[in-house]
Design a protein around this motif. Structure first.
Motif, mmCIF file in Angstrom:
data_model
loop_
_atom_site.group_PDB
_atom_site.id
_atom_site.type_symbol
_atom_site.label_atom_id
_atom_site.label_comp_id
_atom_site.label_asym_id
_atom_site.label_seq_id
_atom_site.Cartn_x
_atom_site.Cartn_y
_atom_site.Cartn_z
ATOM 1 N N ARG A 138 -15.582 40.690 -11.198
ATOM 2 C CA ARG A 138 -14.801 39.930 -12.170
ATOM 3 C C ARG A 138 -13.411 40.491 -12.431
ATOM 4 O O ARG A 138 -12.515 39.761 -12.849
ATOM 5 N N ILE A 139 -13.208 41.789 -12.212
ATOM 6 C CA ILE A 139 -11.905 42.414 -12.447
ATOM 7 C C ILE A 139 -11.495 43.163 -11.191
ATOM 8 O O ILE A 139 -12.283 43.927 -10.623
ATOM 9 N N LEU A 140 -10.262 42.947 -10.790
ATOM 10 C CA LEU A 140 -9.705 43.591 -9.621
ATOM 11 C C LEU A 140 -8.599 44.542 -10.076
ATOM 12 O O LEU A 140 -7.769 44.168 -10.897
ATOM 13 N N ALA A 141 -8.617 45.764 -9.554
ATOM 14 C CA ALA A 141 -7.537 46.719 -9.807
ATOM 15 C C ALA A 141 -6.908 47.024 -8.447
ATOM 16 O O ALA A 141 -7.514 47.693 -7.613
ATOM 17 N N VAL A 142 -5.711 46.493 -8.232
ATOM 18 C CA VAL A 142 -5.026 46.620 -6.948
ATOM 19 C C VAL A 142 -4.095 47.822 -7.001
ATOM 20 O O VAL A 142 -3.220 47.898 -7.864
ATOM 21 N N GLY A 143 -4.297 48.745 -6.077
ATOM 22 C CA GLY A 143 -3.437 49.922 -6.012
ATOM 23 C C GLY A 143 -2.110 49.593 -5.367
ATOM 24 O O GLY A 143 -2.053 48.876 -4.369
ATOM 25 N N HIS A 144 -1.042 50.101 -5.941
ATOM 26 C CA HIS A 144 0.296 49.932 -5.362
ATOM 27 C C HIS A 144 0.829 51.311 -5.014
ATOM 28 O O HIS A 144 0.551 52.287 -5.717
ATOM 29 N N PHE A 145 1.588 51.386 -3.940
ATOM 30 C CA PHE A 145 2.072 52.655 -3.414
ATOM 31 C C PHE A 145 3.591 52.669 -3.422
ATOM 32 O O PHE A 145 4.228 51.648 -3.161
ATOM 33 N N ASP A 146 4.156 53.852 -3.703
ATOM 34 C CA ASP A 146 5.605 53.967 -3.624
ATOM 35 C C ASP A 146 6.007 54.357 -2.199
ATOM 36 O O ASP A 146 5.154 54.487 -1.324
ATOM 37 N N ASN A 147 7.299 54.579 -1.978
ATOM 38 C CA ASN A 147 7.762 54.845 -0.615
ATOM 39 C C ASN A 147 7.372 56.225 -0.100
ATOM 40 O O ASN A 147 7.572 56.529 1.072
ATOM 41 N N THR A 148 6.782 57.062 -0.962
ATOM 42 C CA THR A 148 6.284 58.360 -0.493
ATOM 43 C C THR A 148 4.782 58.310 -0.226
ATOM 44 O O THR A 148 4.184 59.304 0.156
ATOM 45 N N GLY A 149 4.144 57.155 -0.456
ATOM 46 C CA GLY A 149 2.717 57.009 -0.227
ATOM 47 C C GLY A 149 1.873 57.319 -1.445
ATOM 48 O O GLY A 149 0.653 57.251 -1.395
ATOM 49 N N ARG A 150 2.509 57.644 -2.560
ATOM 50 C CA ARG A 150 1.768 57.949 -3.780
ATOM 51 C C ARG A 150 1.516 56.664 -4.575
ATOM 52 O O ARG A 150 2.212 55.682 -4.424
ATOM 53 N N VAL A 151 0.512 56.721 -5.430
ATOM 54 C CA VAL A 151 0.123 55.543 -6.213
ATOM 55 C C VAL A 151 0.721 55.642 -7.611
ATOM 56 O O VAL A 151 0.274 56.454 -8.423
ATOM 57 N N PRO A 152 1.740 54.822 -7.913
ATOM 58 C CA PRO A 152 2.285 54.844 -9.271
ATOM 59 C C PRO A 152 1.390 54.118 -10.273
ATOM 60 O O PRO A 152 1.523 54.297 -11.471
ATOM 61 N N GLY A 153 0.464 53.302 -9.774
ATOM 62 C CA GLY A 153 -0.441 52.615 -10.678
ATOM 63 C C GLY A 153 -1.162 51.467 -10.012
ATOM 64 O O GLY A 153 -0.987 51.195 -8.822
ATOM 65 N N SER A 154 -1.973 50.795 -10.792
ATOM 66 C CA SER A 154 -2.753 49.650 -10.325
ATOM 67 C C SER A 154 -2.407 48.424 -11.145
ATOM 68 O O SER A 154 -2.088 48.519 -12.326
ATOM 69 N N GLU A 155 -2.507 47.291 -10.494
ATOM 70 C CA GLU A 155 -2.299 46.004 -11.142
ATOM 71 C C GLU A 155 -3.665 45.384 -11.411
ATOM 72 O O GLU A 155 -4.484 45.270 -10.499
#
Length: 172
Positions: free
Chosen positions: A125-142
């Protein structure tokens, strides 16, 4: 788009039945893992950094809930994936079901939802999509609760889970 930290993601303690994580990258560059990865590269194995995660998995599994993960990986494996493979028995022992799917075994024509990013699916029911910055690190999830997007992720989860190989049977 508002990004939330991993601490703000729907917590596994709120899980009703199942959490599923799809990993699509061959390297993550997670700051908390930098030192343990460097140690492993030098031949030093200390998985104590995994304790917070494994205690969550133990608790969730003891409550009869499920945590599953499918890793779509390139073969031969990157050093990071080799390390993930080497540490997977720790999370398996805690109760996480980890499966491997070589990229060459992906269903032909498969388009990944969420723009090809990694995601967590909580209770279908809930999706948390990981987003990555240009260094490959995850600044957060949507966080996404749109029923059409979630349904597509459920479909892809089921498709990949059926093709993926259980950790104990996967031989890279």
């Amino acid at each position: 788009m508002k990004l939330i930290s991993s601490a703000e993601r729907p917590a596994l303690r709120e899980l009703r039945e199942e959490a599923f994580h799809l990993e699509l990258r061959d390297d993550y560059s997670v700051p908390d893992e930098d030192d343990p990865f460097a140690d492993w590269m030098r031949g030093v194995v200390d998985n104590s950094y995994m304790e917070p995660w494994t205690s969550v998995i133990w608790r969730v599994a003891d409550q009869g809930k499920t945590v599953r993960r499918v890793l779509a990986v390139t073969e031969p494996h990157s050093l990071y994936v080799q390390w993930e493979y080497a540490t997977t028995p720790v999370t398996q022992h805690a109760g996480e079901d980890t499966r491997w799917l070589p990229r060459h075994g992906l269903p032909p024509g498969l388009t990944f939802p969420a723009d090809g990013n990694d995601w967590w699916l909580f209770d279908d029911r809930i999706l948390a999509v990981g987003h990555f910055d240009n260094t490959g690190r995850v600044p957060g999830s949507e966080l996404i609760e749109d029923s059409d997007v979630v349904a597509e992720c459920v479909r892809v989860r089921d498709l990949l889970s059926a093709s993926a190989v259980a950790h104990r049977e996967y031989k890279p």
